[in-house]
Design an enzyme around this catalytic site. Sequence first.
Site, PDB file in Angstrom:
ATOM      1  CG  ASP A  80      31.696  -8.003 -34.769  1.00 11.61           C
ATOM      2  OD1 ASP A  80      30.693  -8.572 -35.246  1.00 11.61           O
ATOM      3  OD2 ASP A  80      31.808  -7.680 -33.575  1.00 11.61           O
ATOM      4  CG  HIS A 132      33.578 -14.265 -20.100  1.00 13.99           C
ATOM      5  ND1 HIS A 132      34.815 -14.860 -20.006  1.00 13.99           N
ATOM      6  CD2 HIS A 132      33.681 -13.351 -21.099  1.00 13.99           C
ATOM      7  CE1 HIS A 132      35.627 -14.339 -20.908  1.00 13.99           C
ATOM      8  NE2 HIS A 132      34.961 -13.411 -21.584  1.00 13.99           N
ATOM      9  CG  PHE A 154      29.604  -2.260 -27.397  1.00  7.76           C
ATOM     10  CD1 PHE A 154      30.246  -2.449 -28.616  1.00  7.76           C
ATOM     11  CD2 PHE A 154      29.607  -3.289 -26.479  1.00  7.76           C
ATOM     12  CE1 PHE A 154      30.863  -3.652 -28.917  1.00  7.76           C
ATOM     13  CE2 PHE A 154      30.214  -4.494 -26.763  1.00  7.76           C
ATOM     14  CZ  PHE A 154      30.841  -4.677 -27.984  1.00  7.76           C
ATOM     15  CD  GLU A 203      35.907 -10.575 -23.895  1.00  8.51           C
ATOM     16  OE1 GLU A 203      35.301 -11.662 -23.880  1.00  8.51           O
ATOM     17  OE2 GLU A 203      35.562  -9.613 -24.592  1.00  8.51           O
TER      18      GLU A 203
HETATM   19  P1  FAD Z   1      28.503 -17.399 -35.754  1.00  8.91           P
HETATM   20  O1  FAD Z   1      28.197 -18.419 -34.727  1.00  8.91           O
HETATM   21  O2  FAD Z   1      29.172 -17.878 -37.015  1.00  8.91           O
HETATM   22  O3  FAD Z   1      27.112 -16.690 -36.137  1.00  8.91           O
HETATM   23  C1  FAD Z   1      27.088 -15.513 -36.941  1.00  8.91           C
HETATM   24  C2  FAD Z   1      25.710 -15.369 -37.614  1.00  8.91           C
HETATM   25  O4  FAD Z   1      25.577 -16.330 -38.661  1.00  8.91           O
HETATM   26  C3  FAD Z   1      24.532 -15.636 -36.697  1.00  8.91           C
HETATM   27  O5  FAD Z   1      23.490 -14.775 -37.112  1.00  8.91           O
HETATM   28  C4  FAD Z   1      24.170 -17.088 -36.945  1.00  8.91           C
HETATM   29  O6  FAD Z   1      22.791 -17.355 -36.704  1.00  8.91           O
HETATM   30  C5  FAD Z   1      24.541 -17.269 -38.403  1.00  8.91           C
HETATM   31  N1  FAD Z   1      25.134 -18.593 -38.696  1.00  8.91           N
HETATM   32  C6  FAD Z   1      26.036 -19.269 -37.927  1.00  8.91           C
HETATM   33  N2  FAD Z   1      26.414 -20.410 -38.519  1.00  8.91           N
HETATM   34  C7  FAD Z   1      25.754 -20.466 -39.691  1.00  8.91           C
HETATM   35  C8  FAD Z   1      25.751 -21.412 -40.771  1.00  8.91           C
HETATM   36  N3  FAD Z   1      26.512 -22.496 -40.728  1.00  8.91           N
HETATM   37  N4  FAD Z   1      24.952 -21.149 -41.845  1.00  8.91           N
HETATM   38  C9  FAD Z   1      24.179 -20.028 -41.897  1.00  8.91           C
HETATM   39  N5  FAD Z   1      24.150 -19.097 -40.892  1.00  8.91           N
HETATM   40  C10 FAD Z   1      24.937 -19.309 -39.826  1.00  8.91           C
HETATM   41  N6  FAD Z   1      34.308 -10.254 -32.292  1.00  8.91           N
HETATM   42  C11 FAD Z   1      35.584 -10.007 -32.704  1.00  8.91           C
HETATM   43  O7  FAD Z   1      35.803  -9.527 -33.818  1.00  8.91           O
HETATM   44  N7  FAD Z   1      36.650 -10.291 -31.865  1.00  8.91           N
HETATM   45  C12 FAD Z   1      36.475 -10.853 -30.644  1.00  8.91           C
HETATM   46  O8  FAD Z   1      37.461 -11.091 -29.936  1.00  8.91           O
HETATM   47  C13 FAD Z   1      35.145 -11.140 -30.189  1.00  8.91           C
HETATM   48  N8  FAD Z   1      34.916 -11.723 -28.991  1.00  8.91           N
HETATM   49  C14 FAD Z   1      33.626 -12.058 -28.627  1.00  8.91           C
HETATM   50  C15 FAD Z   1      33.406 -12.750 -27.423  1.00  8.91           C
HETATM   51  C16 FAD Z   1      32.115 -13.112 -27.024  1.00  8.91           C
HETATM   52  C17 FAD Z   1      31.916 -13.880 -25.747  1.00  8.91           C
HETATM   53  C18 FAD Z   1      31.001 -12.752 -27.846  1.00  8.91           C
HETATM   54  C19 FAD Z   1      29.602 -13.091 -27.413  1.00  8.91           C
HETATM   55  C20 FAD Z   1      31.217 -12.073 -29.047  1.00  8.91           C
HETATM   56  C21 FAD Z   1      32.517 -11.725 -29.456  1.00  8.91           C
HETATM   57  N9  FAD Z   1      32.777 -11.081 -30.671  1.00  8.91           N
HETATM   58  C22 FAD Z   1      34.071 -10.816 -31.068  1.00  8.91           C
HETATM   59  C23 FAD Z   1      31.669 -10.683 -31.538  1.00  8.91           C
HETATM   60  C24 FAD Z   1      31.354 -11.767 -32.586  1.00  8.91           C
HETATM   61  O9  FAD Z   1      32.465 -12.013 -33.399  1.00  8.91           O
HETATM   62  C25 FAD Z   1      30.189 -11.248 -33.408  1.00  8.91           C
HETATM   63  O10 FAD Z   1      29.001 -11.254 -32.651  1.00  8.91           O
HETATM   64  C26 FAD Z   1      29.992 -11.950 -34.758  1.00  8.91           C
HETATM   65  O11 FAD Z   1      29.091 -11.166 -35.514  1.00  8.91           O
HETATM   66  C27 FAD Z   1      29.445 -13.363 -34.632  1.00  8.91           C
HETATM   67  O12 FAD Z   1      30.379 -14.262 -34.176  1.00  8.91           O
HETATM   68  P2  FAD Z   1      29.952 -15.769 -33.802  1.00  8.91           P
HETATM   69  O13 FAD Z   1      31.176 -16.532 -33.533  1.00  8.91           O
HETATM   70  O14 FAD Z   1      28.894 -15.771 -32.798  1.00  8.91           O
HETATM   71  O15 FAD Z   1      29.337 -16.207 -35.238  1.00  8.91           O
END
Ligand code: FAD
Length: 281
Positions: A100, A257, A207, A9
């Site tokens: 985020d 990764h 972080f 990444e």
């Molecule tokens: P989700 O899967 O939507 O989950 C977010 C929260 O909501 C969780 O607590 C989950 O339990 C809850 N939730 C999920 N779906 C639902 C639903 N349908 N109803 C109710 N609750 C729900 N951030 C960035 O800004 N840019 C990046 O490029 C980036 N890259 C990342 C790459 C990796 C590999 C990882 C692990 C994280 C990355 N992040 C990035 C951070 C990530 O965006 C944050 O952790 C964010 O807070 C959650 O994203 P998610 O896609 O996991 O969210």
Amino acid sequence: MSSHHFSIEFFPPKTPEACEKLRQTRARLYPLSPEYFSVTLGAGGSTQDGTQDVALQIHQEGQRAAPHVTCIGTSRQTIREKIMEYKSLGIRHLVALRGDLPNPYGELGEFHYANELVEFVRAETGDWFYIDVAAYPEMHPEAKSPQEDLINFVRKVRAGADAAITQYFYNPDAYFRFVENVRKEGVDIPVIAGIMPITNYTSLARFSDTCGAEIPRWIRLKLESYGDDLDSLRDFGLDVVTRLCEQLLAGGAPGFHFYSLNQAGPVEALCERLRTVGYRV
Ligand code: FAD
């Protein structure tokens, strides 16, 4: 010697100097032959152009690029345009995330969760993209409980994800337990272990607090004890992370990764160590 998944990444650089440094990092890491290079998107959807620029450079340099797409602070139409643009550029891989918030008052956007984004990408582009989603072996920091987080993870996989990349962690049991739980839910996609090399204690600690990754006490105390002695800190960090990777592979993880933070050295060192003990990454 079996072959394991291996991807790297990057984040989009902000200055011409940082762009040049990333170009040099890419040139050093390409010979390691990872399966793809992903490119993050800044909090709140900032760095859209930077993300696309770096993904395109990787693609044009003959490597597989996986730009991150997030839903925070953006609309269905903007996401549609972005994924169609990636499609027209020949990019076939995305990392789909909620993203985020840039600050506590930031706009959520039209989609609130990653499962809605994955569903939308599938509806708009069918099977064109290979889609990765995020996984949290130590639980997402906003989740109400591990069980709810698991259900939400399963929901986004069912929406059409091909694989998952975990948040980084230093406790392999958290990963193994997470995988066991998702398998019980009938999820069989690969769960790639996200690996953060240890090169700097202060920024890692800061972080880790925000993203919900735990640095075990024995590692934290040891890292703290090195103070400004960065060479010793990095040697210790390399030992810890190599051992973690070995335990993960021995326990059946499909591969890694690497969060490179745009630096070639730590990823090269880790691959070298793993290759000398017989793993093909
Ligand atoms: P989700 O899967 O939507 O989950 C977010 C929260 O909501 C969780 O607590 C989950 O339990 C809850 N939730 C999920 N779906 C639902 C639903 N349908 N109803 C109710 N609750 C729900 N951030 C960035 O800004 N840019 C990046 O490029 C980036 N890259 C990342 C790459 C990796 C590999 C990882 C692990 C994280 C990355 N992040 C990035 C951070 C990530 O965006 C944050 O952790 C964010 O807070 C959650 O994203 P998610 O896609 O996991 O969210």
